[in-house]
Design a protein around this motif. Structure first.
Motif, PDB file in Angstrom:
ATOM      1  N   ARG A  25       0.887  -1.091   0.076  1.00 34.60           N
ATOM      2  CA  ARG A  25      -0.072   0.071  -0.080  1.00 34.60           C
ATOM      3  C   ARG A  25       0.945   1.324   0.168  1.00 34.60           C
ATOM      4  NH1 ARG A  25      -2.452  -2.949   4.406  1.00 34.60           N
ATOM      5  NH2 ARG A  25      -4.362  -4.050   3.602  1.00 34.60           N
ATOM      6  N   ALA A  26       1.849   1.244   0.725  1.00 37.50           N
ATOM      7  CA  ALA A  26       2.966   2.520   1.028  1.00 37.50           C
ATOM      8  C   ALA A  26       3.350   2.613  -0.316  1.00 37.50           C
ATOM      9  CB  ALA A  26       3.818   2.174   2.039  1.00 37.50           C
ATOM     10  N   LEU A  27       3.871   1.386  -1.105  1.00 36.90           N
ATOM     11  CA  LEU A  27       4.543   1.412  -2.466  1.00 36.90           C
ATOM     12  C   LEU A  27       3.408   2.404  -3.452  1.00 36.90           C
ATOM     13  CD1 LEU A  27       6.949   0.648  -4.328  1.00 36.90           C
ATOM     14  CD2 LEU A  27       5.876  -1.164  -4.720  1.00 36.90           C
ATOM     15  N   ALA A  28       2.158   2.194  -3.481  1.00 34.02           N
ATOM     16  CA  ALA A  28       1.243   2.239  -4.556  1.00 34.02           C
ATOM     17  C   ALA A  28       1.213   3.989  -4.129  1.00 34.02           C
ATOM     18  CB  ALA A  28       0.007   1.653  -4.211  1.00 34.02           C
ATOM     19  N   ARG A  29       1.195   4.302  -2.674  1.00 37.88           N
ATOM     20  CA  ARG A  29       1.083   5.751  -2.535  1.00 37.88           C
ATOM     21  C   ARG A  29       2.414   6.682  -2.855  1.00 37.88           C
ATOM     22  NH1 ARG A  29      -1.053   3.622   2.561  1.00 37.88           N
ATOM     23  NH2 ARG A  29       0.883   4.104   3.545  1.00 37.88           N
ATOM     24  N   ASP A  30       3.653   6.075  -2.679  1.00 33.01           N
ATOM     25  CA  ASP A  30       4.728   6.773  -3.003  1.00 33.01           C
ATOM     26  C   ASP A  30       4.795   6.757  -4.519  1.00 33.01           C
ATOM     27  OD1 ASP A  30       5.213   6.859  -0.479  1.00 33.01           O
ATOM     28  OD2 ASP A  30       6.939   5.213  -0.531  1.00 33.01           O
ATOM     29  N   TRP A  31       4.447   5.993  -5.257  1.00 32.39           N
ATOM     30  CA  TRP A  31       4.688   5.793  -6.576  1.00 32.39           C
ATOM     31  C   TRP A  31       3.187   6.163  -7.352  1.00 32.39           C
ATOM     32  CZ3 TRP A  31       7.558   0.592  -8.526  1.00 32.39           C
ATOM     33  CH2 TRP A  31       8.723   0.817  -7.876  1.00 32.39           C
ATOM     34  N   GLU A  32       2.428   6.598  -6.670  1.00 26.00           N
ATOM     35  CA  GLU A  32       1.011   7.076  -7.214  1.00 26.00           C
ATOM     36  C   GLU A  32       0.559   6.131  -8.235  1.00 26.00           C
ATOM     37  OE1 GLU A  32       1.981  11.097  -8.637  1.00 26.00           O
ATOM     38  OE2 GLU A  32       1.683  11.887  -6.501  1.00 26.00           O
ATOM     39  N   ARG A  33       0.523   4.614  -7.805  1.00 22.34           N
ATOM     40  CA  ARG A  33       0.039   3.835  -8.858  1.00 22.34           C
ATOM     41  C   ARG A  33      -1.600   3.264  -8.379  1.00 22.34           C
ATOM     42  NH1 ARG A  33       1.351   4.922 -12.976  1.00 22.34           N
ATOM     43  NH2 ARG A  33       0.698   2.798 -13.738  1.00 22.34           N
ATOM     44  N   PRO A  34      -2.155   2.721  -9.225  1.00 21.34           N
ATOM     45  CA  PRO A  34      -3.620   2.343  -9.197  1.00 21.34           C
ATOM     46  C   PRO A  34      -3.533   0.881  -7.884  1.00 21.34           C
ATOM     47  CG  PRO A  34      -3.289   2.977 -11.334  1.00 21.34           C
ATOM     48  CD  PRO A  34      -2.013   2.838 -10.729  1.00 21.34           C
ATOM     49  N   LEU A  35      -4.261   1.006  -6.966  1.00 19.28           N
ATOM     50  CA  LEU A  35      -4.128  -0.283  -6.192  1.00 19.28           C
ATOM     51  C   LEU A  35      -5.989  -0.452  -6.018  1.00 19.28           C
ATOM     52  CD1 LEU A  35      -2.562  -1.759  -4.150  1.00 19.28           C
ATOM     53  CD2 LEU A  35      -3.537  -0.094  -2.384  1.00 19.28           C
ATOM     54  N   THR A  36      -6.277  -1.821  -5.919  1.00 20.33           N
ATOM     55  CA  THR A  36      -7.548  -2.163  -5.731  1.00 20.33           C
ATOM     56  C   THR A  36      -7.380  -3.069  -4.852  1.00 20.33           C
ATOM     57  OG1 THR A  36      -7.916  -2.060  -8.234  1.00 20.33           O
ATOM     58  CG2 THR A  36      -9.464  -3.598  -6.735  1.00 20.33           C
ATOM     59  N   GLU A  37      -8.259  -3.198  -3.655  1.00 16.07           N
ATOM     60  CA  GLU A  37      -8.389  -3.941  -2.592  1.00 16.07           C
ATOM     61  C   GLU A  37      -9.458  -4.726  -2.386  1.00 16.07           C
ATOM     62  OE1 GLU A  37      -6.230  -3.486   0.992  1.00 16.07           O
ATOM     63  OE2 GLU A  37      -5.696  -1.365   0.651  1.00 16.07           O
ATOM     64  N   SER A  38      -9.451  -5.806  -1.672  1.00 16.84           N
ATOM     65  CA  SER A  38     -10.713  -6.685  -1.533  1.00 16.84           C
ATOM     66  C   SER A  38     -10.319  -7.296  -0.261  1.00 16.84           C
ATOM     67  CB  SER A  38     -10.927  -7.649  -2.452  1.00 16.84           C
ATOM     68  OG  SER A  38      -9.923  -8.552  -2.630  1.00 16.84           O
ATOM     69  N   ALA A  39     -11.254  -8.275   0.547  1.00 13.64           N
ATOM     70  CA  ALA A  39     -11.055  -8.831   1.608  1.00 13.64           C
ATOM     71  C   ALA A  39      -9.903 -10.060   1.362  1.00 13.64           C
ATOM     72  CB  ALA A  39     -12.558  -9.478   1.960  1.00 13.64           C
ATOM     73  N   GLN A  40      -9.685 -10.421   0.008  1.00 12.16           N
ATOM     74  CA  GLN A  40      -8.710 -11.388  -0.380  1.00 12.16           C
ATOM     75  C   GLN A  40      -7.301 -10.864  -0.293  1.00 12.16           C
ATOM     76  OE1 GLN A  40     -11.840 -11.223  -1.942  1.00 12.16           O
ATOM     77  NE2 GLN A  40     -12.516 -12.762  -0.341  1.00 12.16           N
TER      78      GLN A  40
END
Length: 323
Positions: A25-40
């Motif tokens: 998650r931190a990598l996605a924030r730092d690099w400003e890349r799309p991240l999709t989360e689910s329960a899995q």
């Protein structure tokens, strides 16, 4: 994302699954890349690859999907290093142990010539030069120490790259590809005192081994129009972007007139003595993108001003090309 010829590798985190997810998650924030989360778990979209992380009981399963082996192994190396920094180990299903570092090609210097008072042009012969024409604007030069046989970085047993150290340590500067042909890459180097790269390039012997690693550093900015701002160190990148972009673009540069070369004849280019003043006067409109590259303190101020103007973070890039 457009991954066509998909290659995959899988791994497993047996201890520290939640910490690994937070690191992604931190990598996605730092690099400003799309991240999709689910329960899995989550899916992270990188520039040319996709990383999936899925909870499997107490473990975390990882999968990388990429278009080619260099990208796949590069992401594998980056993830392994990222999680190792959090004391988390990944057990990969396959590791290309002993292979050259991802994206590394070994070539030979052909010549280095002065193309203007402030710039040198280095030509490197590479059998696979064409691959540096897409997928990233920048490359990393690997220059071996003088008087020693080169030791090139290779993939270690953990999937991380083992870099030579001590007397075999490589100089590893980053530059922009200014031009390329079927079997050569040209790199323009801003010549300044105290630079190990410049010292090496001025005296380079034809045939000297040199590594070229990449491409990387992101591809063309997405926006219409593109507004480009840069100092001398950014001239090669601005030239390349203007050559290959298909959208309206303008550029403001701080450089000596005699160093502008092809940019000096481009009506899209304006020479300025104050990049920040030019930035304040520019309007990207509702769909434009601002690209800014200069000295660290100038780029930080540009980032502050763009943020203060309310430009969304996804519509500008302000990076330090030197300190």
């Amino acid at each position: 994302m457009g991954i066509i010829d998909r290659l995959r590798t899988r791994g497993r985190v047996a201890d520290g699954a939640e910490a690994a997810l937070e690191a992604l998650r931190a990598l996605a924030r730092d690099w400003e890349r799309p991240l999709t989360e689910s329960a899995q778990g989550l899916v992270l979209e990188l520039f040319r690859a996709r990383v999936s992380a899925r909870r499997e009981g107490a473990d975390l399963g990882l999968e990388i999907v990429a278009p080619d082996a260099a990208c796949l192994r590069g992401v594998q190396d980056s993830l392994t290093e990222l999680l190792a920094g959090h004391s988390i180990a990944i057990r990969w299903e396959d590791v290309a142990t002993g292979a050259l570092a991802p994206g590394l090609s070994i070539g030979q210097a052909v010549w280095c010539r002065r193309i203007s008072p402030g710039f040198l042009r280095l030509r490197v012969r590479l059998a696979d030069a064409a691959r540096f024409g897409t997928g990233g604007l920048h490359v990393r030069l690997l220059v071996p120490p003088g008087g020693r046989a080169p030791v090139w970085p290779r993939i270690g047993a953990s999937a991380r790259v083992d870099w030579p150290s001590g007397a075999d340590a490589l100089h590893r500067p980053v530059y922009t590809v200014s031009d390329l042909g079927p079997d050569r890459v040209d790199i323009d180097i801003f010549d300044h005192p105290g630079s190990p790269t410049c010292d090496w390039a001025r005296g380079v012997v034809p045939g000297a081994p040199v590594g070229v690693m990449g491409p990387g550093g992101g591809w063309l900015p997405e926006g219409d129009p593109l507004l480009l701002f840069g100092d001398e160190t950014a001239l090669p990148a601005i030239l390349r972007i203007l050559r290959i972009t298909g959208v309206p673009a303008r550029a403001w540069v701080t450089a000596a007139p005699e160093d502008l070369a092809a940019l000096g004849a481009d009506r899209r280019v304006t020479r300025t003595d104050d990049l920040l003043e030019a930035l304040d006067a520019a309007d990207p409109g509702p769909g434009g993108f601002v690209w800014f590259a200069a000295r660290d303190e100038v780029s930080r101020e540009a980032r502050r001003r763009l943020t203060a103007r309310g430009l969304p973070r996804g519509r500008f890039s302000a990076v330090a090309y030197w300190r």
